[in-house]
Design a protein around this motif. Structure first.
Motif, PDB file in Angstrom:
ATOM      1  N   GLY A 126      44.134  58.447  45.831  1.00 39.23           N
ATOM      2  CA  GLY A 126      43.777  58.312  47.237  1.00 39.23           C
ATOM      3  C   GLY A 126      42.889  57.130  47.543  1.00 39.23           C
ATOM      4  N   THR A 127      42.696  56.200  46.589  1.00 42.77           N
ATOM      5  CA  THR A 127      41.827  55.052  46.837  1.00 42.77           C
ATOM      6  C   THR A 127      42.637  53.839  47.233  1.00 42.77           C
ATOM      7  N   ARG A 128      42.049  52.961  48.068  1.00 44.55           N
ATOM      8  CA  ARG A 128      42.701  51.705  48.409  1.00 44.55           C
ATOM      9  C   ARG A 128      42.200  50.567  47.536  1.00 44.55           C
ATOM     10  N   GLU A 129      41.326  50.888  46.588  1.00 44.97           N
ATOM     11  CA  GLU A 129      40.802  49.840  45.714  1.00 44.97           C
ATOM     12  C   GLU A 129      41.885  49.347  44.759  1.00 44.97           C
ATOM     13  N   PRO A 130      42.057  48.032  44.656  1.00 39.53           N
ATOM     14  CA  PRO A 130      43.060  47.501  43.725  1.00 39.53           C
ATOM     15  C   PRO A 130      42.591  47.661  42.286  1.00 39.53           C
ATOM     16  N   SER A 131      43.541  47.641  41.379  1.00 40.08           N
ATOM     17  CA  SER A 131      43.187  47.696  39.959  1.00 40.08           C
ATOM     18  C   SER A 131      42.850  46.294  39.464  1.00 40.08           C
ATOM     19  N   ILE A 132      42.075  46.214  38.389  1.00 40.81           N
ATOM     20  CA  ILE A 132      41.759  44.927  37.771  1.00 40.81           C
ATOM     21  C   ILE A 132      43.047  44.243  37.321  1.00 40.81           C
ATOM     22  N   HIS A 133      43.994  45.034  36.841  1.00 40.07           N
ATOM     23  CA  HIS A 133      45.267  44.477  36.405  1.00 40.07           C
ATOM     24  C   HIS A 133      45.975  43.764  37.552  1.00 40.07           C
ATOM     25  N   GLN A 134      45.986  44.368  38.739  1.00 45.58           N
ATOM     26  CA  GLN A 134      46.630  43.739  39.883  1.00 45.58           C
ATOM     27  C   GLN A 134      45.922  42.442  40.277  1.00 45.58           C
ATOM     28  N   LEU A 135      44.610  42.435  40.201  1.00 39.05           N
ATOM     29  CA  LEU A 135      43.864  41.220  40.529  1.00 39.05           C
ATOM     30  C   LEU A 135      44.155  40.112  39.524  1.00 39.05           C
ATOM     31  N   ARG A 136      44.292  40.479  38.266  1.00 40.98           N
ATOM     32  CA  ARG A 136      44.650  39.469  37.259  1.00 40.98           C
ATOM     33  C   ARG A 136      46.027  38.881  37.549  1.00 40.98           C
ATOM     34  N   LEU A 137      46.967  39.728  37.947  1.00 41.34           N
ATOM     35  CA  LEU A 137      48.301  39.246  38.278  1.00 41.34           C
ATOM     36  C   LEU A 137      48.258  38.298  39.479  1.00 41.34           C
TER      37      LEU A 137
ATOM     38  N   GLY B 194      42.171  32.998  50.541  1.00 36.78           N
ATOM     39  CA  GLY B 194      40.778  33.397  50.692  1.00 36.78           C
ATOM     40  C   GLY B 194      40.348  34.467  49.702  1.00 36.78           C
ATOM     41  N   LEU B 195      41.291  35.326  49.316  1.00 33.40           N
ATOM     42  CA  LEU B 195      40.934  36.425  48.418  1.00 33.40           C
ATOM     43  C   LEU B 195      41.011  36.061  46.937  1.00 33.40           C
ATOM     44  N   VAL B 196      41.632  34.935  46.607  1.00 37.40           N
ATOM     45  CA  VAL B 196      41.724  34.537  45.198  1.00 37.40           C
ATOM     46  C   VAL B 196      40.333  34.346  44.592  1.00 37.40           C
ATOM     47  N   HIS B 197      39.455  33.692  45.340  1.00 39.87           N
ATOM     48  CA  HIS B 197      38.097  33.477  44.838  1.00 39.87           C
ATOM     49  C   HIS B 197      37.399  34.805  44.580  1.00 39.87           C
ATOM     50  N   GLU B 198      37.539  35.746  45.514  1.00 32.53           N
ATOM     51  CA  GLU B 198      36.901  37.049  45.333  1.00 32.53           C
ATOM     52  C   GLU B 198      37.529  37.817  44.173  1.00 32.53           C
ATOM     53  N   ALA B 199      38.847  37.693  44.028  1.00 37.18           N
ATOM     54  CA  ALA B 199      39.520  38.370  42.926  1.00 37.18           C
ATOM     55  C   ALA B 199      39.029  37.841  41.584  1.00 37.18           C
ATOM     56  N   ARG B 200      38.852  36.523  41.503  1.00 34.27           N
ATOM     57  CA  ARG B 200      38.357  35.943  40.259  1.00 34.27           C
ATOM     58  C   ARG B 200      36.941  36.426  39.951  1.00 34.27           C
ATOM     59  N   ALA B 201      36.126  36.540  40.987  1.00 31.73           N
ATOM     60  CA  ALA B 201      34.754  37.020  40.779  1.00 31.73           C
ATOM     61  C   ALA B 201      34.748  38.454  40.250  1.00 31.73           C
ATOM     62  N   VAL B 202      35.656  39.295  40.770  1.00 36.71           N
ATOM     63  CA  VAL B 202      35.729  40.685  40.312  1.00 36.71           C
ATOM     64  C   VAL B 202      36.213  40.748  38.865  1.00 36.71           C
ATOM     65  N   VAL B 203      37.242  39.970  38.539  1.00 34.80           N
ATOM     66  CA  VAL B 203      37.773  39.962  37.171  1.00 34.80           C
ATOM     67  C   VAL B 203      36.715  39.463  36.193  1.00 34.80           C
ATOM     68  N   ASP B 204      36.010  38.390  36.556  1.00 32.96           N
ATOM     69  CA  ASP B 204      34.964  37.863  35.681  1.00 32.96           C
ATOM     70  C   ASP B 204      33.826  38.866  35.513  1.00 32.96           C
TER      71      ASP B 204
END
Length: 333
Positions: free
Chosen positions: A9-20, A75-85
């Motif tokens: 039930g969460t809308r939070e993406p997975s780390i795997h999806q952000l890496r992709l 715009g979200l690529v930068h944020e995705a990279r920050a989360v993955v790092d």
């Protein structure tokens, strides 16, 4: 597009999806991006669609085989990279507390250096003490033995000194050096030779990418009487070096372990005390020394060196003592 819900039930993406998403942002091609992460293109595309549904925005403009990121995607690529790092740092910190080292360690080996007893002992102990660490040994040539450290293609390397400035090292072993001659050379039946006796012999040479000071040191150029060495065919690795000798094009000088590592029909190895010794080094760049995988390698190597030193006096090809690479810094911990 309204936000969707993922598992639980969460809308939070997975780390795997952000890496992709990060891979797709670099490749801008679904096929290449999927191949890079070893999944099928439909599976990759489905994960990106799921990520878009969870976030509630379109990330990719789809049209043909090539793709472009939407303004939201950019715009979200930068944020995705920050989360993955940040996740990588979290897992690394957890591994430190748990005493576990994970990830991949790429170790370079100049020729057969990784086959030497001290290197085998280090690799065996490293695999035993850090089973979650993926260890890859890569062969290095004379041309790229130092540059691959600089580019990050290898994290550390088994090399032979002297090392250029800016590289740190742990000294692993010291052994005598020998002349490698064609078997039918008139001097091949001698037990010991002097540099004066070899003065008229042509010596193999190195490509221009190899630091000249390194090869001049190993060939004693110029000789003690000031005579320059006569250089001949250029070689890129040890195999081509010994081949040049078997073809009677030149002679060369190698660590005494070459007798065991490179026995060839048509070759003879003769002691030349004036050549001095050859030093085996585990090398790394200063900025990499404290990375968990490199730190684990350094610690294991130091244990192997210390154990060999206390077990018996140093002998050719066996561990001797710690030293600092020229221009580097002591490996103090």
């Amino acid at each position: 597009m309204s936000p969707g819900r993922g598992p639980g039930g969460t809308r939070e993406p997975s780390i795997h999806q952000l890496r992709l998403l990060l891979v797709l942002a670099e490749e801008l091609h679904f096929g290449r991006a999927a191949a890079r992460v070893y999944v099928t293109q439909p599976a990759f595309s489905q994960q990106i669609r799921s990520l878009e549904q969870r976030l509630g925005v379109e990330l990719v403009e789809r049209g043909g085989r090539a793709v472009r990121l939407t303004p939201a995607g950019q715009g979200l690529v930068h944020e995705a990279r920050a989360v993955v790092d940040a996740m990588a740092r979290l897992l690394q910190a957890a591994d430190v507390h748990a005493g576990t080292t994970r990830g991949r360690l790429r170790i370079g080996s100049l020729g057969a250096e990784a086959a030497m007893p001290y290197a085998q002992a280090i690799l065996a102990r490293l695999r035993g003490s850090h089973p979650d660490l993926e260890i890859e040994v890569r062969n290095l040539t004379f041309v790229d033995m130092f540059s691959r450290l600089g580019t990050g293609e290898v994290d550390a390397a088994f090399l032979r000194g002297p090392l250029p400035p800016g590289i740190q090292s742990l000294h692993l072993a010291t052994e005598t050096r020998v002349a490698c001659l064609p078997a039918d050379d008139p001097l091949a039946d001698r037990d010991v030779l002097t540099l004066a006796q070899l003065a008229d012999r042509v010596v193999v040479d190195m490509p221009p990418e190899v630091p000249r000071s390194w090869w001049d040191h190993l060939t004693v150029n110029p000789r003690p009487d000031g005579t320059p060495v006569r250089f001949g065919p250029v070689v890129r690795d040890t195999e081509s070096m010994v081949l040049a000798v078997t073809q009677q094009q030149a002679i060369t000088f190698l660590p005494s372990a070459a007798r065991r590592l490179y026995p060839r029909a048509g070759l003879t190895y003769v002691d030349v005390p004036e050549l001095g010794v050859s030093t085996a080094e585990l090398a790394w760049l200063p900025e990499n020394r404290d990375k968990p995988a490199v730190a684990a390698l350094r610690e294991v190597a130091r244990q192997v060196v210390q154990q060999a030193r206390t077990a018996e006096p140093a002998t050719p090809g066996q561990a001797a003592s710690d030293v600092t690479a020229p221009g580097g810094h002591p490996d103090g911990t």
